[in-house]
Design an enzyme around this catalytic site. Structure first.
Site, PDB file in Angstrom:
ATOM      1  N   HIS A 140       0.822  -1.216   0.000  1.00  0.00           N
ATOM      2  CA  HIS A 140       0.000   0.000   0.000  1.00  0.00           C
ATOM      3  C   HIS A 140       0.851   1.259   0.000  1.00  0.00           C
ATOM      4  O   HIS A 140       0.424   2.298  -0.472  1.00  0.00           O
ATOM      5  CB  HIS A 140      -1.012  -0.043   1.143  1.00  0.00           C
TER       6      HIS A 140
ATOM      7  N   ASP B  45      -4.050  -8.927  -3.517  1.00  0.00           N
ATOM      8  CA  ASP B  45      -4.179  -9.858  -2.403  1.00  0.00           C
ATOM      9  C   ASP B  45      -4.362 -11.287  -2.883  1.00  0.00           C
ATOM     10  O   ASP B  45      -3.855 -12.215  -2.256  1.00  0.00           O
ATOM     11  CB  ASP B  45      -5.345  -9.448  -1.500  1.00  0.00           C
TER      12      ASP B  45
ATOM     13  N   CYS C 138      -9.471  -5.010 -10.098  1.00  0.00           N
ATOM     14  CA  CYS C 138      -8.945  -3.718  -9.636  1.00  0.00           C
ATOM     15  C   CYS C 138      -7.579  -3.817  -8.972  1.00  0.00           C
ATOM     16  O   CYS C 138      -7.109  -2.854  -8.381  1.00  0.00           O
ATOM     17  CB  CYS C 138      -9.943  -3.042  -8.713  1.00  0.00           C
TER      18      CYS C 138
ATOM     19  N   GLU D  22     -10.606 -11.746  -3.371  1.00  0.00           N
ATOM     20  CA  GLU D  22      -9.156 -11.634  -3.155  1.00  0.00           C
ATOM     21  C   GLU D  22      -8.636 -12.675  -2.179  1.00  0.00           C
ATOM     22  O   GLU D  22      -7.461 -12.684  -1.845  1.00  0.00           O
ATOM     23  CB  GLU D  22      -8.793 -10.216  -2.715  1.00  0.00           C
TER      24      GLU D  22
END
Ligand code: PEP
Ligand code: MG
Length: 619
Positions: A199, A465, A512, A441
């Site tokens: 992230h 993920d 995404c 995910e």
């Protein structure tokens, strides 16, 4: 310890995570937590000195907290009570007096004595039934770390206060650290650790700060004030570049700028294949401020709004009103296009710094995302209320992260319906038909996709993920970054399985993860039947160009071959050849923008597992 001053033109190789080239001065920051606490005995003559050293660290700690409090922005001032509480902890007898007493009586150093005091406090807190109070031990921990840093004479450098144009060099930066960077001053950053889909990397892209992570030795090779070149396209760092090197990179920079503007011109054309098939191309955002840039890059909506950063930024849990205002603005700016708002995905590599509710050994496998929200309805419900209220002002879709099975989904839906009923009773306006989706995910959600598809209106595949969990690769760990593999046949099969389940149930399926913005993955994903690709805004123009250069029919035919391959290498060889035939400029490897997975860099990263990453042009 610094081993030496790096030679002129020393090159380090890492993982490029946010594109751009910058040339500037290094600013070293130490974000490492005080992990090792040195313990030693002192003799009688040293006791007074040790007590004085401890008291000085306490005073300094108080001064720093007061300064922080004064500097709090208007937006977060209401949370200043947190800092008041921290001041009280510094003054608390159990911290200050007890530590002094231990130094004197046990003749041990201040760090060790402080640790003993905190252990006693922790034991007391653990016996408290009331969870909120029990969790305040994290505040004690936070203050203790500050005192320990002051005892060690370390700077409590605040990243948001940097006031000259610099390149940050750190062992690691948390997503919270990164989200607070002063982008007017911080030109970019480099770190020893980190992975491509961490992230921290995603935030760097959002802030458009060039960044290279996973350099392993950046903090030992670079010295404060060194001139650096950071190449966020191919992950290369040059320490102490000579004139010639600087000129070469300046030329490369100009090339990229030209390429960017040429491709940006195409971004508002429809994302339609040669045979007329439409794929929605949307943007992932982390901050409200990104919506305009997303539109400018040709996004047909926001495919993923990661809502964590408001929680990380304001150093406290934002209230419903603040969230509502933020979501309402996003919905209004992007309207009439939709925004998919994801509920809080805290945990994993994203912690609520001051409200760290959990300390876990394996945070990625711990109380993250929907699990955290189901456990903390007092945090979850206000967010749901804010999202629903904002749905009266634009087109909002709601998505739950990390769903691992039906029971979990049903629990989340139950809370959502309770919130909807409350709003109805209160006669608050919202879109009763707000579309609900889940992130796919977790591998178990892939297996259960057919069942889950009956209970939601869309899926969005989170490959960051999914790859992490399916291939057992920590996405923030640079040592296994070379194994992050979107072309692994297992991943391709999983995506295919999810899309089939979605189609059978008649629901839409988006993707995404960072894979969505990778030009080499586009044709395969189109062949699999993904309806929507959502990516960082910078990647959109090139992705549109690719979609407009391929035929869906051909992509479906290619998929048949791809599904027969047994290794990622075979898949990659096939796909790279096909894609580079269509878009020859991709052959120039790092001469394109917004690429999140550098297929060329992968080779060198793999190589680096067995070889030193440092080389020098001037041996
Ligand atoms: C993903 O996991 O692919 C995803 C889009 O979510 P995040 O990167 O925020 O975990
Ligand atoms: Mg995710």
């Amino acid at each position: 310890m610094k081993a030496h001053k790096a030679k002129e033109n020393t090159i380090l190789k890492g993982i490029a995570v946010s594109s751009g080239i910058i040339i500037g001065k290094a600013h070293m920051v130490d974000r490492s937590r005080q992990k090792i606490i040195y313990q030693y005995l002192i003799d009688d003559r040293e006791i007074d000195k040790e007590v004085a050293r401890f008291k000085k660290a306490l005073e300094l700690t108080k001064e720093q907290i007061v300064t922080l409090k004064h500097k709090m922005s208007e937006q977060i001032r209401e949370h200043s009570f947190i800092l008041d509480a921290h001041l009280m902890i510094v003054d608390d007898n159990m911290v200050s007096d007890a530590t002094v007493k231990t130094i004197i009586e046990e003749k041990i150093n201040a760090e060790w004595a402080l640790k003993k005091s905190v252990q006693k406090i922790r034991a007391l807190f653990e016996e408290i039934d009331y969870e909120y109070i029990r969790d305040r031990i994290n505040d004690v921990q936070n203050v203790t770390e500050r005192i320990l840093r002051n005892l060690a004479g370390k700077d409590q450098d605040s990243l948001s206060e940097i006031n000259e144009r610099v390149i940050i060099v750190a062992h690691d930066l948390s997503p919270a650290d990164t989200s607070e960077l002063n982008t007017a001053m911080v030109m970019g950053f480099i770190t020893d650790v980190g992975g491509r889909t961490s992230h921290t990397a995603i935030i760097a892209q959002a802030l458009k700060i060039p960044a290279v992570v996973g350099l392993e030795t950046a903090t030992t090779e670079v010295q404060d004030g060194d001139i650096l070149i950071v190449d966020g396209y191919n992950g290369e760092i040059v320490i102490g570049p000579d004139e010639e090197k600087i000129r070469a990179y300046e030329e490369k920079q100009i090339y990229h700028e030209r390429y960017k503007s040429s491709i940006l011109r195409l971004s508002h054309l429809p994302s339609e294949t040669l045979d007329g098939h439409r794929v929605a191309i949307k943007a992932n955002i982390e901050f409200l401020e990104e919506v305009v840039a997303a539109k400018d890059h040709g996004a047909e909506g926001i495919g993923l709004y990661r809502t964590e950063y408001l929680y990380l930024r304001s150093k406290g849990i934002p209230d419903e009103e603040e969230l509502f205002e933020d979501y309402k603005q996003v919905a209004e700016i992007i309207s009439p296009a939709p925004v998919t708002i994801r509920t809080l995905d805290i945990g994993g590599d994203k912690f609520l710094t001051d409200h760290e509710l959990t300390k876990e050994t394996n945070p990625a496998l711990g109380l993250r995302a929907i699990r955290f929200c189901l456990k903390e309805p007092k945090i979850f419900k206000p967010q749901l209320r804010a999202i629903l209220r904002a749905s009266a002002y634009g087109k909002i879709r709601l998505i739950f992260p990390m769903i691992s099975g039906l029971q979990e989904l049903r629990e989340a839906k139950k809370i959502l319906h309770e919130v909807m009923n409350d709003l109805e009773k209160e006669k608050v306006d919202f879109d009763r038909d707000v579309k609900l989706g889940i992130m796919i995910e977790v591998p178990s959600a892939v297996t259960m996709a057919d069942i889950l598809a009956r209970e939601v209106e869309f899926f969005s595949i989170g490959t960051n993920d999914l790859i992490q969990y399916a291939l057992a690769i920590d996405r923030v760990n640079e040592h296994v970054a070379y194994m992050y593999e979107p072309f692994h046949p297992a991943i391709i099969r999983m995506i295919t399985q999810v899309v089939r389940a979605a189609k059978d149930a008649g629901i839409e399926v988006a993707l995404c993860g960072e894979m969505a913005g990778d030009p080499y993955c586009a044709s395969m994903l189109l062949g699999i039947g993904i309806d929507e690709l959502s990516m960082n805004a910078g990647a959109i123009p090139l992705l549109k160009k690719i979609i407009r250069s391929i035929s869906r029919k051909e992509a479906i035919k290619d998929l048949e071959d791809i599904l027969k391959f047994a290794t990622a290498e075979e898949v990659r060889a096939f796909i790279v050849k096909k894609t580079e035939t269509l878009i020859p400029e991709l052959k120039a490897k790092d001469y394109y923008m917004g690429l999140s997975i550098n297929h060329d860099a992968r080779v060198s990263i793999q190589f680096n597992q067995n070889n030193r990453t440092v080389s020098s042009l001037n041996p």
